[in-house]
Write a protein that holds these residues in place. Structure first.
Motif, PDB file in Angstrom:
ATOM      1  N   ASP A 206       0.941  -1.152   0.026  1.00 56.20           N
ATOM      2  CA  ASP A 206       0.107  -0.047   0.025  1.00 56.20           C
ATOM      3  C   ASP A 206       0.827   1.070  -0.089  1.00 56.20           C
ATOM      4  N   GLU A 209       2.270   1.895  -3.054  1.00 56.37           N
ATOM      5  CA  GLU A 209       1.619   2.575  -4.212  1.00 56.37           C
ATOM      6  C   GLU A 209       1.293   4.215  -4.080  1.00 56.37           C
ATOM      7  N   GLU A 212       4.438   6.038  -5.162  1.00 54.77           N
ATOM      8  CA  GLU A 212       4.410   5.850  -6.612  1.00 54.77           C
ATOM      9  C   GLU A 212       3.463   7.102  -7.032  1.00 54.77           C
ATOM     10  N   GLU A 213       2.256   7.192  -6.409  1.00 57.56           N
ATOM     11  CA  GLU A 213       1.298   8.104  -6.958  1.00 57.56           C
ATOM     12  C   GLU A 213       1.723   9.509  -6.855  1.00 57.56           C
ATOM     13  N   THR A 287      11.037  -2.629  -7.514  1.00 56.98           N
ATOM     14  CA  THR A 287       9.964  -1.520  -7.510  1.00 56.98           C
ATOM     15  C   THR A 287      10.850  -0.295  -6.668  1.00 56.98           C
TER      16      THR A 287
END
Length: 367
Positions: A206, A209, A212-213, A287
């Motif tokens: 989570d 993510e 990354e946003e 990542t």
């Protein structure tokens, strides 16, 4: 117990714990010296004794090390829970009752151990690192499990009820745990620890993510700090979870008589779960590297956009500066100086030249 891993930026890991514990307190001491290495997490050491078999279950909390003597359950299984490691004399008393090797007790007190399993004369010794989600914060602590014939001793740094689900299954006679031996109990404790790994992996997914946003929307310096913190957290988890593959594989493939064939099937399933978690952590590591590359690419693109705008502005003003420079020269016989409309014509030429260049740049899609 380790401090929370909760990051100041990404929201779920606080102060990153040290990758290596200070071993200076043991400098010059002989092997097997019982010195606690790590933080003192709980005020007092709590000992709980659980005895059970197919038909009977007994649980005693708050017992003393002297009560450990004579607590064996005959043909049943005895589980001794020790929560708190800052009093080596308690561990020494329990170790003397169950014949634990001094090197084993030394490793239990050293909370910076790498996950491992070792075979001693009368028992199996396993060191694990537990991570669990507590109010959106990940807590880690070292868990040591001693497996012997009809007994299991578990040592943990904190007084948290890490194995509450296992105790509940024993109380309520749920599943096969009451009908299996001590090896299945040891497996159940390890399985509980691995189940908590999945919670940690979900939290980290989570947060990746979210980073990354934010990185895509606005690559600020704060995001870069978050990405570096994320890499450290992944490194820390990887350091303590990856060795679990070797631990479970050794237990499954080993020839210890303390682990029955029926329990090896469950260890094999546990090994599959750990492989799944380690693969996910490895993906997280890649990542995080990609996020760093994305940050630098985004910053580079923003810099290129700024440089493009500045270059276009400079290019537009080059011919205008040339014209202004020519007509800024004070020549007496410059013909245009005596012409009535020369000033207006000059600005007309300036604006036409600038407009033509802007139109040309737009048609080329340079801005």
């Amino acid at each position: 117990m380790e401090k929370t891993l909760k990051s100041k930026v990404i929201g779920y890991m606080d102060d990153m714990p040290k990758l290596f514990h200070d071993q200076s307190a043991k400098t010059g001491l002989s092997p097997g010296s019982l010195i606690h290495v790590g933080d003192r997490i709980t005020e007092r050491v709590r000992i709980t004794i659980l005895n059970y078999d197919d038909d009977r279950f007994d649980m005693r909390e708050g017992v003393t090390p002297e009560d450990v003597v004579g607590c064996r359950n005959g043909d049943g299984v005895t589980w001794i829970q020790v929560r708190g490691l800052h009093q080596p004399e308690i561990l020494e008393a329990i170790g003397g009752r169950y014949g634990l090797h001094l090197l084993m007790m030394e490793d239990i007190l050293n909370t910076g151990q790498r996950p491992k399993t070792e075979t001693f004369e009368s028992c199996l010794f396993t060191v694990l690192k537990s991570f669990r989600d507590r109010e959106n914060a990940v807590w880690g602590e070292q868990i040591s499990i001693v497996l012997g014939k009809n007994f299991v001793i578990s040592f943990q740094e904190s007084d948290q009820d890490l194995f509450e689900t296992v105790v509940r299954r024993l109380k309520n006679k749920m599943g096969r745990i009451r009908h299996m031996g001590s090896d299945y109990l040891a497996y159940s404790l390890m399985d509980t620890i691995v189940d908590h790994y999945f919670e940690v992996v979900d939290l980290m997914a989570d947060e990746i993510e979210r980073i990354e946003e934010r990185l895509t929307a606005n690559p600020e310096t704060e995001i870069l700090e978050a990405v570096y913190q994320l890499k450290r957290e992944i490194l820390y988890l990887r350091k303590h979870i990856f060795p679990m593959r070797d631990v479970t594989l050794r237990l499954e493939k080993g020839d210890s008589p303390l682990i029955r064939e029926s329990s090896r099937f469950y260890l094999r399933d546990l090994y599959d779960h750990i492989i799944q978690i380690t693969d996910t952590i490895e993906t997280f590591r890649e990542t995080a590297t990609s996020l760093l590359e994305l940050y630098h690419t985004s910053v580079s693109n923003r810099m290129n956009e700024v440089m493009k705008v500045l270059t276009i502005i400079s290019t537009i003003f080059i011919p205008l500066s040339f014209l202004a420079g020519v007509y800024g020269m004070n020549f007496k016989y410059m013909p245009e100086l005596e012409f009535r409309w020369s000033y207006g014509i000059f600005w007309f030429v300036i604006l036409v030249a600038a407009g033509a260049m802007i139109l040309y740049f737009r048609r080329k899609k340079w801005f």
